[in-house]
Write an enzyme that holds these catalytic residues in place. Structure first.
Site, PDB file in Angstrom:
ATOM      1  CB  CYS A 139      70.141 -10.662  12.943  1.00  0.00           C
ATOM      2  SG  CYS A 139      68.843 -11.856  13.462  1.00  0.00           S
ATOM      3  CG  ASP A 190      46.002   5.878  12.763  1.00  0.00           C
ATOM      4  OD1 ASP A 190      47.362   5.378  12.872  1.00  0.00           O
ATOM      5  OD2 ASP A 190      45.104   5.753  12.159  1.00  0.00           O
TER       6      ASP A 190
END
Ligand code: BEZ
Length: 249
Positions: free
Chosen positions: A61, A154
């Site tokens: 990570c 959107d």
């Protein structure tokens, strides 16, 4: 057996609904390293990328976040707002961010250029179908998988990639995919294998209906003369063409 039923039956955890392409991304509220956010408000009119991590301070990570930070200007250029998520607290995320930035000497002392969501109750991880049942913490709780969600202006999901916790992502590929998403959102084209900006030059014009060919007949005939038409069917034509900036040539 009907496929939808089979998929449901095979799910380990029926409470993990997940998201489908085209779905409106949930407008969640979350605590992050920059304070409380409302996701749609955070995105504004931009594109967005949300990428999840199994745990703070873990080696894979950390390399991923450092890479994401290093190429954050590339996302900014494309008007893509970045946000990470991990299942630890805001406090842990802040201290992890410092570690991440120290990984590249040129970034030492700078702030991580994007926020991290604290999903310490795993609520978002469940909502967005991000838990990896094969990776558990010391208490036997599942960790978050490495999900990538790209969201359009959107607020709809344009791309999702799901890697298990044990496989780090390739952020260069994610940028390449964003380029394709942004091009194909503007133009009625599709991008072929390994397509890349800026040296791509070729995209594929997808014509689904005869009427679209009729509307672009001059271009169609020019491409046909140049032997550019790859495949023709009565209802679907895939045509290669040369693409320069915004123009078909
Ligand atoms: C890591 O980030 O290093 C990691 C996290 C969970 C499982 C395996 C590796």
């Amino acid at each position: 057996m009907d496929m939808a039923k089979k998929l449901t039956t095979n799910r380990q955890d029926a409470a993990m609904p997940g998201l489908l392409l085209g779905d409106v991304f949930p407008d969640f509220e979350a605590n992050t390293t920059i304070g409380k956010i409302y996701f749609h408000q955070f995105l504004g009119n931009s594109w967005g990328i949300l990428f999840s991590h199994p745990r703070d301070f873990t080696p894979v990570c950390t390399t991923e976040l450092a890479c994401a930070a290093k190429i954050s200007d590339e996302f900014k250029k494309r008007d893509v707002k970045m946000i990470a998520l991990s299942i630890d607290s805001v406090e842990d995320h802040r201290s992890w961010s410092e570690d991440v930035m120290a990984l590249h000497p040129e970034h030492a002392g700078s702030l991580l250029p994007f926020p991290i969501i604290a999903d310490d109750k795993r609520e978002l991880s469940v909502l967005l179908g991000m838990l990896d049942p094969d990776e558990k913490d010391k208490d036997g709780m599942p960790l978050t998988a490495r999900c990538v969600f790209v969201i359009g202006p959107d607020k709809r999901l344009k791309l999702s990639i799901l890697y298990p916790a044990t496989t780090g992502r390739n952020f260069t590929e994610i940028l390449r995919a964003v380029d394709s998403l942004q091009l194909t959102a503007k133009k009625k084209v599709a991008t072929p294998v390994n397509w890349k900006v800026p040296n791509h030059s070729r995209a594929i014009w997808v014509i689904n209906h005869r009427s679209e060919r009729e509307e672009n007949l001059d271009l169609y005939r020019a491409l046909e003369r140049r032997g550019e038409i790859r495949r023709k069917k009565a209802r679907l034509c895939l045509i290669g063409f040369t693409w320069h900036g915004d123009a078909l040539v």
